[in-house]
Scaffold this active site. Structure first.
Site, PDB file in Angstrom:
ATOM      1  N   SER A 131     -75.845 -24.068  35.711  1.00 22.27           N
ATOM      2  CA  SER A 131     -74.501 -24.130  35.125  1.00 22.27           C
ATOM      3  C   SER A 131     -73.401 -23.991  36.166  1.00 22.27           C
ATOM      4  O   SER A 131     -73.548 -23.265  37.154  1.00 22.27           O
ATOM      5  CB  SER A 131     -74.323 -23.024  34.081  1.00 22.27           C
ATOM      6  OG  SER A 131     -75.295 -23.132  33.081  1.00 22.27           O
ATOM      7  N   PRO A 133     -68.754 -24.063  36.499  1.00 21.98           N
ATOM      8  CA  PRO A 133     -67.560 -23.857  35.684  1.00 21.98           C
ATOM      9  C   PRO A 133     -67.216 -25.075  34.813  1.00 21.98           C
ATOM     10  O   PRO A 133     -66.799 -24.921  33.673  1.00 21.98           O
ATOM     11  CB  PRO A 133     -66.466 -23.585  36.730  1.00 21.98           C
ATOM     12  CG  PRO A 133     -67.217 -22.990  37.893  1.00 21.98           C
ATOM     13  CD  PRO A 133     -68.554 -23.677  37.900  1.00 21.98           C
ATOM     14  N   GLY A 136     -71.300 -26.947  31.697  1.00 19.61           N
ATOM     15  CA  GLY A 136     -72.106 -26.012  30.914  1.00 19.61           C
ATOM     16  C   GLY A 136     -73.042 -26.820  30.032  1.00 19.61           C
ATOM     17  O   GLY A 136     -74.130 -27.230  30.459  1.00 19.61           O
ATOM     18  N   GLN A 361     -74.022  -3.678   8.728  1.00 17.58           N
ATOM     19  CA  GLN A 361     -73.396  -3.447   7.418  1.00 17.58           C
ATOM     20  C   GLN A 361     -74.171  -2.385   6.635  1.00 17.58           C
ATOM     21  O   GLN A 361     -73.577  -1.498   6.025  1.00 17.58           O
ATOM     22  CB  GLN A 361     -73.357  -4.775   6.649  1.00 17.58           C
ATOM     23  CG  GLN A 361     -72.566  -4.721   5.367  1.00 17.58           C
ATOM     24  CD  GLN A 361     -71.093  -4.434   5.621  1.00 17.58           C
ATOM     25  OE1 GLN A 361     -70.579  -4.661   6.717  1.00 17.58           O
ATOM     26  NE2 GLN A 361     -70.415  -3.904   4.613  1.00 17.58           N
ATOM     27  N   GLY A 365     -70.626   3.082   8.585  1.00 17.46           N
ATOM     28  CA  GLY A 365     -69.890   3.564   9.768  1.00 17.46           C
ATOM     29  C   GLY A 365     -70.823   3.829  10.937  1.00 17.46           C
ATOM     30  O   GLY A 365     -70.487   3.536  12.095  1.00 17.46           O
ATOM     31  N   GLU A 388     -79.144 -21.166  27.130  1.00 15.36           N
ATOM     32  CA  GLU A 388     -80.307 -22.054  26.959  1.00 15.36           C
ATOM     33  C   GLU A 388     -80.000 -23.160  25.953  1.00 15.36           C
ATOM     34  O   GLU A 388     -80.870 -23.600  25.205  1.00 15.36           O
ATOM     35  CB  GLU A 388     -81.529 -21.252  26.490  1.00 15.36           C
ATOM     36  CG  GLU A 388     -82.016 -20.249  27.518  1.00 15.36           C
ATOM     37  CD  GLU A 388     -82.779 -20.889  28.661  1.00 15.36           C
ATOM     38  OE1 GLU A 388     -83.589 -21.792  28.404  1.00 15.36           O
ATOM     39  OE2 GLU A 388     -82.540 -20.505  29.823  1.00 15.36           O
ATOM     40  N   SER A 391     -75.970 -23.435  20.006  1.00 13.58           N
ATOM     41  CA  SER A 391     -76.490 -23.885  18.702  1.00 13.58           C
ATOM     42  C   SER A 391     -76.027 -25.312  18.412  1.00 13.58           C
ATOM     43  O   SER A 391     -76.767 -26.104  17.818  1.00 13.58           O
ATOM     44  CB  SER A 391     -76.023 -22.938  17.592  1.00 13.58           C
ATOM     45  OG  SER A 391     -76.754 -21.731  17.647  1.00 13.58           O
ATOM     46  N   GLU A 392     -74.798 -25.640  18.835  1.00  9.04           N
ATOM     47  CA  GLU A 392     -74.292 -26.993  18.572  1.00  9.04           C
ATOM     48  C   GLU A 392     -75.117 -28.023  19.354  1.00  9.04           C
ATOM     49  O   GLU A 392     -75.434 -29.097  18.840  1.00  9.04           O
ATOM     50  CB  GLU A 392     -72.806 -27.100  18.977  1.00  9.04           C
ATOM     51  CG  GLU A 392     -71.852 -26.301  18.092  1.00  9.04           C
ATOM     52  CD  GLU A 392     -71.912 -24.789  18.336  1.00  9.04           C
ATOM     53  OE1 GLU A 392     -72.303 -24.365  19.435  1.00  9.04           O
ATOM     54  OE2 GLU A 392     -71.572 -24.038  17.397  1.00  9.04           O
TER      55      GLU A 392
END
Ligand SMILES: Cc1cc2nc3c(=O)[nH]c(=O)nc-3n(C[C@H](O)[C@H](O)[C@H](O)COP(=O)(O)OP(=O)(O)OC[C@H]3O[C@@H](n4cnc5c(N)ncnc54)[C@H](O)[C@@H]3O)c2cc1C
Length: 408
Positions: A131, A133, A136, A361, A365, A388, A391-392
């Site tokens: 990778s 700049p 990516g 959740q 707290g 790696e 998701s797109e």
């Protein structure tokens, strides 16, 4: 090697799983919060893993070639169940090792992979630097240049890499560079930069949201000279590949998909890591829901909470099935016609994010504090839809595979 996919990994593999689980429970998990806060490579734990044989190329090779076909995701799941930041510190070297195994000659494999791991008394790590700049997801845009100096039989590397796991602290760096920018990814080649090579330096070390025990940094290459023998695969093979690529580009304007096939095979390992995080958070949440009382009864007595846990467990099991299938396919050289490797990484990564958010959740707290591990697991899970291949990008690869169309 087995030819039938089975959900039973067999007694040997289950024994390895239990052994790794013991290491994850006794050594990794108790140290997780400390190294997350320190944001440093946990060298003593890598060393302990090395002493037990968990940090070595042999170990990963044995897992990969286990007849079950699911040795690698099982190992990843257990280590990352312990902690993802420490887990990545232990397995990050394999990224560079796999690059040498996939592209190197036998001599290069024999020379460089031992130096990547070091010895149990003097452990080393390795980095894989692709990778940049401005490159990516769009790997073809990388600008790091490798130029051959024929007189000296040396390659000269110039450029800036970013996001390199173990970048700058590695003994051995594997650097992807372009030798012919006009050919896009087909003009890329990989180079080993040996320990102590002048011109390679660490740029900024990133302060991250999660997996903070894993070192991530820029790597600057300023006139780095490496011997001709450091070109993975050798010059002759590169020349042949470039000639074929130039011919192919002239004829069809197409690009090769060999790299894609390698990604399909490696993605189930990353999916296994994500499942480890998800399972860890799910277990904490299940225990908590059974013991925490509100309105005079355990919170799990409420369908609203119990159904959350049912969904978490269902998604974890579904993700594991996808990951195991893809891993088995890779080990048995099955074609990934529907990008099953990408499917497994996509679903496992998204599952880790979903499950850790639900776990937070359920802990209310407490889930939001560093007194409990789920907030760390939630932070760690976020990287699994980014590195790696985001998701797109996984969806893009799957969409192209199932449609045969050049989806953009
Ligand atoms: C902690 C960490 C460790 C890493 N380790 C390494 C390593 O060891 N070696 C290495 O080489 N790299 C490493 N990486 C880099 C990682 O692989 C990249 O961050 C990743 O590929 C995404 O690239 P990018 O960050 O430039 O995002 P970009 O590519 O700029 O993407 C930004 C957003 O745009 C979306 N997007 C981009 N193109 C498309 C498209 N065509 N269609 C739809 N959406 C799109 C992406 O999905 C994303 O949501 C690491 C990254 C991190 C954060």
């Amino acid at each position: 090697m087995s030819s039938t996919f089975s959900l039973d990994p067999g007694a040997d593999q289950l024994a390895v799983r239990d052994w790794l689980h013991g290491f994850a429970a006794d050594v990794i998990r108790p140290a997780a919060a400390e190294w997350d806060e320190r944001e440093e490579t946990p060298w003593p734990i890598i060393q302990e893993a090395a002493k037990l044989g968990i940090y070595s190329l042999d170990f990963y090779a044995q897992q990969y070639f286990d007849p079950s076909g699911v040795g690698i995701p099982i190992a990843m799941e257990e280590l990352f169940w312990g902690d993802a930041g420490i887990g990545l510190s232990i397995v990050g070297t394999t990224l560079a090792a796999v690059a040498v195994l996939a592209n190197g000659t036998d001599e290069q494999i024999g020379t460089w992979t031992p130096q990547m791991f070091g010895t149990p008394d003097d452990v080393k790590v390795a980095a894989f630097c692709s990778s940049e700049p401005d490159a990516g997801s769009d790997v073809g845009a990388l600008r790091t240049r490798a130029v051959y100096d024929e007189a000296k039989d040396e390659w000269v590397l110039n450029g800036t890499k970013t996001w390199a796991t173990n970048g700058g602290i590695a003994a051995v760096h594997v650097v992807v560079a372009t030798v012919d920018p006009e050919l896009g990814t087909r003009g890329h080649a990989s180079f080993v930069v040996p320990p102590g090579t002048p011109g390679l330096s660490q740029g900024q070390k990133f302060k991250k949201h999660g997996i903070r025990a894993s070192h991530t940094a820029e790597v600057v290459l300023d006139g780095v000279r490496v011997p001709g023998s450091c070109l993975l695969g050798g010059k002759e093979k590169l020349e042949e590949r470039l000639a074929r690529a130039r011919e192919g580009v002239k004829r069809a304007g197409g690009k090769g998909n060999a790299a894609m096939a390698t990604f399909e095979a490696s993605r189930p390992a990353v999916g296994g890591q994500a499942i480890g995080i998800a399972r860890a958070a799910y277990e904490v949440a299940l225990d908590y829901a059974k013991t925490r009382e509100q309105f005079g009864r355990p919170i799990i007595d409420n369908q609203g909470v119990a159904f959350q846990l049912a969904d978490m467990k269902t998604r974890i099991d579904a993700a594991r099935l996808l990951v195991w299938r893809a891993s088995w396919m890779a080990v048995n050289n099955q074609p990934f016609t529907s990008a099953e490797g990408s499917m497994s990484k996509l679903y496992a990564g998204e599952t880790a994010k979903f499950v850790t958010a639900q776990a937070m959740q359920i802990l209310g707290g407490n889930g939001f504090t560093r007194e409990y591990p789920v907030e760390r697991m939630h932070r760690d899970s976020a990287i699994y839809s980014i590195f790696e291949g985001t998701s797109e990008i996984q969806r893009l690869v799957i969409a192209r595979a199932i449609s045969g169309m050049p989806i953009r």
